[in-house]
Every structure is written in structure tokens, then in C-alpha cells.
Design a protein around this motif. Structure first.
Motif, short mmCIF file in Angstrom:
data_model
loop_
_atom_site.label_atom_id
_atom_site.label_comp_id
_atom_site.label_asym_id
_atom_site.label_seq_id
_atom_site.Cartn_x
_atom_site.Cartn_y
_atom_site.Cartn_z
N ARG A 68 70.92 32.34 14.61
CA ARG A 68 69.20 32.38 13.82
C ARG A 68 68.46 32.08 14.87
NH1 ARG A 68 69.11 33.33 8.19
NH2 ARG A 68 70.72 32.49 7.37
N LEU A 69 68.23 33.00 15.35
CA LEU A 69 67.29 33.15 16.66
C LEU A 69 66.10 32.69 16.06
CD1 LEU A 69 68.34 36.90 18.33
CD2 LEU A 69 68.31 34.45 19.41
N PRO A 70 65.38 32.80 15.54
CA PRO A 70 63.53 31.43 15.14
C PRO A 70 63.63 31.36 15.43
CG PRO A 70 64.11 34.04 13.08
CD PRO A 70 65.93 33.72 14.26
N TYR A 71 65.03 30.24 15.16
CA TYR A 71 64.96 28.28 15.30
C TYR A 71 64.59 28.51 17.16
CZ TYR A 71 66.88 28.48 11.03
OH TYR A 71 67.11 27.76 9.34
N LEU A 72 65.01 29.48 17.62
CA LEU A 72 64.91 29.28 19.37
C LEU A 72 63.40 29.21 19.35
CD1 LEU A 72 67.53 31.13 20.26
CD2 LEU A 72 67.52 29.20 20.62
N ARG A 73 62.39 29.77 18.93
CA ARG A 73 61.20 29.69 19.24
C ARG A 73 61.08 28.13 19.36
NH1 ARG A 73 59.00 33.17 14.68
NH2 ARG A 73 58.12 30.96 14.38
N GLY A 74 59.63 28.47 20.96
CA GLY A 74 58.95 27.11 20.88
C GLY A 74 59.64 25.63 21.52
N LEU B 161 49.89 18.55 10.43
CA LEU B 161 49.32 19.48 11.46
C LEU B 161 50.09 19.95 12.30
CD1 LEU B 161 47.25 21.41 12.18
CD2 LEU B 161 46.58 19.84 13.86
N ILE B 162 51.22 20.80 12.38
CA ILE B 162 51.74 21.43 13.28
C ILE B 162 51.40 22.57 13.99
CG2 ILE B 162 54.53 22.54 12.53
CD1 ILE B 162 54.45 21.47 9.65
N HIS B 163 52.22 22.71 15.25
CA HIS B 163 52.84 23.13 15.69
C HIS B 163 53.47 24.87 15.91
CE1 HIS B 163 52.94 25.34 20.24
NE2 HIS B 163 51.82 25.29 19.98
N ARG B 164 52.49 25.88 15.36
CA ARG B 164 53.26 26.87 14.25
C ARG B 164 54.79 27.30 15.34
NH1 ARG B 164 51.56 32.68 11.91
NH2 ARG B 164 53.98 33.16 10.91
N GLU B 165 54.56 27.33 16.50
CA GLU B 165 55.67 27.58 17.12
C GLU B 165 57.12 27.24 17.34
OE1 GLU B 165 56.01 31.01 21.61
OE2 GLU B 165 55.47 28.88 21.54
N SER B 166 56.74 26.24 17.70
CA SER B 166 57.15 24.97 18.23
C SER B 166 57.92 23.94 16.76
CB SER B 166 57.39 23.95 19.77
OG SER B 166 56.28 23.29 18.63
N GLY B 167 57.15 23.85 15.85
CA GLY B 167 57.21 23.42 14.31
C GLY B 167 57.17 21.08 15.19
N ILE B 168 56.21 21.57 16.21
CA ILE B 168 56.08 19.69 16.57
C ILE B 168 54.96 19.52 16.15
CG2 ILE B 168 55.22 18.79 18.69
CD1 ILE B 168 57.34 20.01 19.92
#
Lengths: 165, 584
Positions: A68-74, B161-168
Motif C-alpha cells: 500500500r503505497l500511501p504508507y510510504l509517504r513521509g 497534533l500530527i504532521h500530515r505526511e509522515s504521521g509524526i
């Protein structure tokens, strides 16, 4: 610092059991089969700087389950896991790396050849590995059974990620 | 057309024309340029419109908040500098509001205390409270939590408060007393679930996940372009809470835009008070309003408190009055001057002057309800001129013999009785050195030696030693003779100590029965006999003279034998010769 790190590899290369002794877990491993990802945390101190790796252990890629590619984001770093006794898993890892490159761009990564305790039954061509090393890849041998090389893998990746900034 | 154009003249013409046509505009442009270039003019221009601009900006809702956010750092710096430079002015300015603010805060705290006390009492002893206790015991949850759950409408327990892209996780806040799991992992998992939902059900529209419900726990997610706010809410949150989350998320995007854009895993940028303040706005809670009843126990408790404090007040008042009375008693006591008597800490402090002869201050306490162990005295010693003390000091200094009586009469120290001259002399010298004594009167004082001498002389003058018929040996027993010798020696010693020369003449007498010559000889022999007896007993020979009076000085008439016997005698004639002649 907190960094997202994705753990990638073919089905049954032993990713999950490789890290489980070294990380803090909150969620049941069953989530991985349903959600396709299991999340753990690994705390490190590198050059006196605390570093927390949020490990996204993505479900292994095989003919039935695709990544699932979206999991790679960030993701700020990757751990690619290969089963030393199954040469085809190296190809999967390379393929997964390509996909990750498309999704998150150039991020630090480390290639782990797992099952080092079964080194005599390895079937990966050492020359393939040499070629990867020659390209500047970090390649480490690990063993889920003995825990060999796992901590080192985290530290190597952590240093590369901090250096990449 | 016949005239060829002359370029120079044409140029000039054109310039002139341009000048004519464009002069006003040109001047205007120059003026404008000047106004833009001259910082002073520009400042004046801006100054003219600045108040109005600020007013407009503040009233418009879109810019209002960003204006205050833009001004906030500057205003903060100004206040900070002003306080540092001249804190007094600030204190003066704040003075009128600080008192009411403190009063209000105290009243609020007191009210809350009473309320929580009321609740505790109610929950502890009411039927419902007992049921809840039972439930807490059964479920193993803390009692407070059970109470909370029953009276809770909703409470935002955690905000992520979460960083949207990384989920951090960028920042995490939780309500007090909320137990929570590793927020880093929860944050990442939440992001994974979002991604999963988005990935799996994207065909059902691009609507992102905005909530998960599990039992009485709701997870709300508010998505922004760079960050996500998630809230874990217990109970049923009102829809209006969404707006709160959304505004918080907007504020985060607005104030932390750069930090979000450049985020590389270091959440320190979000550890600011500003972010905290914004997120704290999301930690809301609402409890069911239950009819407020005052627990009878609270009334009893308050009543007990009232009675207790009343009794305490009574004790305090009684002690104060006792102290005041004691102070007056002290002040009245001779030789004590109280300069200060105050309550000091948990006791009392009494200061002043005290004559060492004055009464011990504690002895004046009597049975006053005062804490003896908490009375602190500090008396400087001094000498009081109270007559009684002056007299006592005079007695101590002069050490008068018991025969002397001392009195003080308006500064005059009177001595009465008898005292040795040496003591009197010493007393004259010392008495005037005593404070409070202005004169010494010893007119009524006698010297005991002189008095004794007088009495001894009188005694001896009355002595008569009788004799038999025609004999020079006296009829006197040895003890009487010894006493006589002692008296004589004492007489001599006393007289000499007073500077007098004593002379005792033993006068011999006979009766008239013989011849005058015979009588004279016999009387002389009688006087000599006594003298010999006395000399043998150690009397100074120089003291004793003899005289033969014969029968010339009869003590009685000679008609009867008894009368004649009385005339056969020796008498003593005592003379005391002083520097000023014979003393009678």
C-alpha cells in the motif's frame, strides 16, 4: 528528533520477528494482516542526540498482497529486508526500493540480508551483493534468531538520516 | 509644406509644447517623488492614516486576528522592556485591578473548595455515592473516574497534533489524570488508519476520515493541508466542538506555517507556549448539571467550623484583654516602666525598664489566662526613685546596726537610735551618694559608747561598800568585787575610746563613834583596802585615787546602830576629764 522509517521486504523474510525484540510495541501483530502495517517505536541516541524511529512495518509483498503505497509517504528512511536463503526476495526488495523512490524520492536506506544464522544455506549470489555495495549501498547481515546486526542496522540508518539533512 | 522643418527650432518648440501641456502633471510627479523619497514626509503621511488603518484592520474579522498576531510580539517586547525599565509605573497602573483580581480569584477558589467538599460529602454518604463506590470496587476503576463518567457529558481527553505526511506526532496534550498509551505510536497508527481508509474506500468519494467511534470513546480527526488535529473524546461531543478543532487547526497553520513546511522530524519547533495555548482550547469538557443540593453534612461541617472559629475568637479576645490588664498591672508596679507590649508571632513581647528591686514581672500574672511560656520579657535595669527602693538601697549600702532606724522624708534620710561614731561618719559620707537622697539628718542619733559610759558612771556613783565596826575590811563578796573591777575596767576603756580621761576616787567613811583623827585614819584605811582589792583584780592603779572623808560626810544620822552601820562605807566618785574639761 522523530523520523518515520518504513520496513520493506518480500513475504516471510522475517521483518517483523527481526525487529520485535528491539522495539517498543503497542499494537497487536494481527493489525498487519488487516491494515497492512504494524507500527512500533525504536529509541536511539546518536552522537548524544536522541532519535526516535517510528517504524512502519509494511506487510510483505507477494503475488497476493501488494504494497500500500500511501504508507510510504513521509518516510525519512527505509529498511529493506531480504531472506538470504531465497534469492528472489532480493529482487523483490530492489523492486520495492524502486517503488519507494517514486513515492518518497531519495531517502537513506539500509539493505538487510536476514537469516545470517543460516549462512551456509544462503543462495544469494555474493557478486550481486558486491555490486550493490559498489553502488554505495549499506548492506548488513542480520539474524532474527540471534539478534545479530539489528541494532547496528538501526544505528547505521539513523546516522544516514541525520547526515542527510 | 514649403517650409522645411528646422530640427532645433522644432525640438525647442516641442519642449515648450511639452512643458505647456505636461507642466502640472510633471510638478505633481516631482512632488510625489519628493514625498516618497523624503522619509520624514513619508512618516508623516503614514502617521496620518495609521490609526484609521489599524482601526479598520481590527474590526474586520478576517484581518482582525492576524493583526493582533502580528502586533503581539512587538507589544510583548514593549511591555517587557517597560516593566524592566520602570516596574513601579507598571505596578502603579496595575494597582487598581490587582486587588479585585486577587479577591475574585480567592472567592473562586473558596467556592470551588466548598463545592468539591460538598460533592465529596455527597458522593461519600449518599445512596448514589455508595452505588458508585460499589461500581468502582467491582470494575477496579478509581472512584473519581466512576463519578466523572456518571456526570460527564463529554471530555476531550487527548489532543494530537500530527504532521500530515509522515504521521509524526508534533505535539500531544492530555487532560489531567488521563492515562494514555505512547502518543507517538498512536499518532502513527491513526495516520496509517487514515491512509488505509483513504486507500481502500477512495471510490466512496474523496472525503477524508473524520471520526471513529468505539463505545463511549470518540476519535475526531480534523485534516489540514500540513497537519492534522485528532482528539480522543469520552462521552458525546457536541457538533460545535468540531468548530473548535477546526479553528485550532487553522490557527496552527497560520502561526506555524514555516515550521510545518520545513518539518524534518524535529518536533521542538512545536513545543511553544503558543501551540500549547491553541491546543489547550481543544481540551474541553462538559459535565451534566445536577440539581445542586447542599449536603446536610456540609451544613453541619460549616456550623462546626463556625462554632469552632467563634470559640477560638473568644479565646483570642479573652487573651488580649488579659494581656492588656497585665500590662497595666506591670506599669503600675513600682520600679517597672513598660515601653512596649505587643503580640509578637505566637506570643507576646514586653519591653521596658525594671528596677532590680521591683517585683518579678511573672509574679504579677496571677491566674490571668495568658500563655506564660510565650511571654518574652526584655527589661533594661534602672534605678527607680521610689522612696521604698531608696530606703532599701540605703540600708544595703550603709549596713546600719540594729539600733539604728532609717526613714526617708522627702529626700532627707533620717537616722534615729544609737550608733558608733565611726559608722555614723561612714554613713554621712556614703548617704549623699545615693540617688534619691538629698540630705542626711543624724541629729537624733546617739553614740552607744557614750550612753554606756554615762550609765556605767551612774551605776558606779551609786555603789556603796559597807564595813563592820572599827574594821578596815569591807563586807563585800568576791563576785560583787569582781563585777566592780570589771565595771571599772569597762569604764576606763569606754572613756578612753571617747578621748576622755577617767578618774575614780574611792572615798572612805567612818561613823562618828571614834575620835575625828581615828575616824579619818580608819576611813583612809577602808578606801585603801578597797583599792588593794581592786588592784589585785587587775584595775589600772592610775585610775584609782583614795580620799579619807572620816565621819564628815555621813549618809545617815548617827542616832541608831543601823544609821551608824550605813555610815561605815566606801563610795566611788567618778570624774571624766575630756579635752574640753571635766564632763559631768
Amino acid at each position: 528528533m522523530r523520523k518515520k522509517v518504513c520496513l520493506l521486504g518480500a513475504f516471510a523474510v522475517g521483518k517483523t520477528s527481526l525487529v520485535e525484540r528491539f522495539v517498543k510495541s503497542l499494537f497487536n501483530a494481527r493489525y498487519q494482516t488487516s491494515l497492512g502495517v504494524k507500527i512500533d517505536k525504536k529509541s536511539l541516541v546518536i552522537d548524544d542526540q536522541p532519535l526516535e524511529l517510528i517504524l512502519w512495518d509494511l506487510a510483505g509483498e507477494d503475488e497476493f498482497v501488494s504494497l500500500r503505497l500511501p504508507y510510504l509517504r513521509g518516510a525519512a528512511g527505509l529498511l529493506l529486508v531480504v531472506d538470504g536463503t531465497r534469492p528472489e526476495t532480493l529482487d523483490t526488495a530492489l523492486m520495492l526500493h524502486e517503488k519507494a523512490l517514486d513515492e518518497v524520492g531519495e531517502v537513506p536506506f539500509v539493505l538487510l540480508i536476514n537469516k545470517a544464522d543460516l549462512a551456509e544455506s544462503w543462495h544469494i549470489d555474493p557478486r550481486d551483493i558486491d555490486r550493490l555495495v559498489a553502488r554505495g549501498w549499506s548492506v548488513l547481515e542480520t539474524s532474527a534468531k540471534t539478534g545479530h546486526g539489528v541494532e547496528e542496522a538501526f544505528v547505521t540508518l539513523g546516522k544516514e538520516m541525520l547526515g542527510a539533512e | 509644406m514649403g517650409v522645411a522643418p528646422r530640427p532645433p527650432a522644432g525640438d525647442e518648440g516641442l519642449s515648450a509644447l511639452r512643458r505647456l501641456l505636461l507642466q502640472p502633471e510633471q510638478r505633481r510627479i516631482e512632488e510625489l517623488g519628493e514625498r516618497l523619497d523624503d522619509p520624514r514626509l513619508r512618516a508623516r503621511d503614514v502617521g496620518r492614516v495609521l490609526p484609521e488603518a489599524l482601526r479598520l484592520s481590527a474590526t474586520e474579522s478576517e484581518t482582525g486576528e492576524s493583526l493582533s498576531e502580528a502586533l503581539a510580539p512587538t507589544v510583548e517586547t514593549i511591555i517587557h522592556d517597560a516593566v524592566r525599565r520602570d516596574g513601579r509605573r507598571f505596578a502603579d497602573a496595575l494597582y487598581p485591578v490587582i486587588g479585585p483580581a486577587i479577591r475574585k480569584a480567592m472567592a473562586e477558589t473558596l467556592r470551588q473548595m466548598l463545592q468539591s467538599l460538598n460533592e465529596v460529602l455527597e458522593h461519600s454518604f449518599s445512596r448514589q455515592g455508595l452505588m458508585w463506590r460499589l461500581e468502582a470496587w467491582r470494575s477496579g476503576r478509581p472512584f473519581a473516574e466512576v463519578v466523572l463518567l456518571h456526570s460527564l457529558e463529554f471530555r476531550v481527553e487527548q489532543v494530537f497534533l500530527i504532521h500530515r505526511e509522515s504521521g509524526i506526532l508534533l505535539r500531544h496534550l492530555s487532560a489531567p489524570d488521563v492515562a494514555f498509551e505512547d502518543a507517538d505510536l498512536v499518532s502513527a497508527m491513526l495516520t496509517a488508519i487514515q491512509d488505509f481508509m483513504h486507500d481502500s474506500f477512495s471510490s466512496a468519494g474523496r472525503q477524508p476520515l473524520d471520526g471513529i467511534q468505539m463505545g463511549d470513546l470518540t476519535l475526531w480527526v480534523e485534516q489540514g493541508p500540513e497537519a492534522v488535529i485528532a482528539g480522543a473524546i469520552r462521552g458525546t461531543p457536541p457538533e460545535a466542538l468540531r468548530g473548535v478543532f477546526r479553528r485550532a487547526l487553522e490557527a496552527i497553520h497560520q502561526t506555524q506555517a514555516a515550521a510545518l513546511r520545513e518539518f524534518h522530524g524535529d518536533p521542538a519547533a512545536f513545543e511553544t507556549a503558543e501551540v500549547q495555548h491553541i491546543l489547550e482550547g481543544c481540551l474541553q469538557a462538559r459535565y451534566r448539571e445536577r440539581p445542586r443540593r447542599t449536603s446536610p453534612l456540609l451544613i453541619v461541617l460549616l456550623l462546626a467550623l463556625l462554632i469552632g472559629s467563634g470559640y477560638w475568637g473568644f479565646l483570642v479576645l479573652r487573651e488580649q484583654q488579659a494581656f492588656e490588664a497585665y500590662r497595666e498591672r506591670l506599669d503600675r508596679a513600682p520600679g517597672i516602666v513598660v515601653t512596649q507590649a505587643v503580640a509578637d508571632g505566637d506570643g507576646y513581647r514586653i519591653e521596658g525598664l525594671r528596677d532590680p528591686l521591683a517585683v518579678e514581672p511573672r509574679s504579677l500574672l496571677g491566674d490571668a489566662p495568658l500563655p506564660v511560656e510565650r511571654l518574652r520579657f526584655r527589661f533594661e535595669p534602672y534605678q527607680a526613685l521610689v522612696p521604698a527602693f531608696v530606703l532599701t538601697r540605703a540600708r544595703r549600702l550603709l549596713q546600719p546596726p540594729p539600733t539604728v532606724d532609717l526613714t526617708l522624708d522627702g529626700g532627707v534620710l533620717r537616722l534615729r537610735g544609737s550608733a558608733p561614731a565611726a559608722w555614723v561618719e561612714e554613713a554621712r559620707r556614703l548617704a549623699l551618694a545615693l540617688p534619691g537622697v538629698t540630705a542626711l539628718d543624724d541629729g537624733a542619733l546617739q553614740d552607744p559608747a557614750r550612753a554606756e559610759l554615762q550609765s556605767l558612771r551612774a551605776d558606779l556613783g551609786r555603789q556603796v561598800i559597807h564595813f563592820g565596826v572599827d574594821t578596815p575590811r569591807g563586807e563585800i563578796d568576791t563576785p560583787s568585787l569582781t563585777r566592780l573591777a570589771d565595771d571599772l575596767r569597762r569604764l576606763q576603756a569606754l572613756a578612753q575610746s571617747l578621748g576622755l580621761t577617767p578618774q575614780v576616787t574611792l572615798v572612805g567613811h567612818s561613823d562618828a563613834s571614834g575620835t575625828p583623827a581615828r575616824n579619818r585614819a580608819l576611813s583612809g584605811q577602808r578606801a585603801q583596802w578597797l583599792r588593794r582589792q581592786l588592784l589585785e583584780l587587775g584595775v589600772d592603779p592610775a585610775l584609782l585615787a583614795v580620799r579619807a572623808a572620816g565621819s564628815d560626810e555621813p549618809a545617815s544620822d548617827a542616832q541608831t546602830p543601823q544609821g551608824r552601820a550605813k555610815n561605815r562605807r566606801v563610795t566611788l566618785d567618778v570624774r571624766l576629764d575630756g579635752a574640753g574639761g571635766e564632763t559631768p
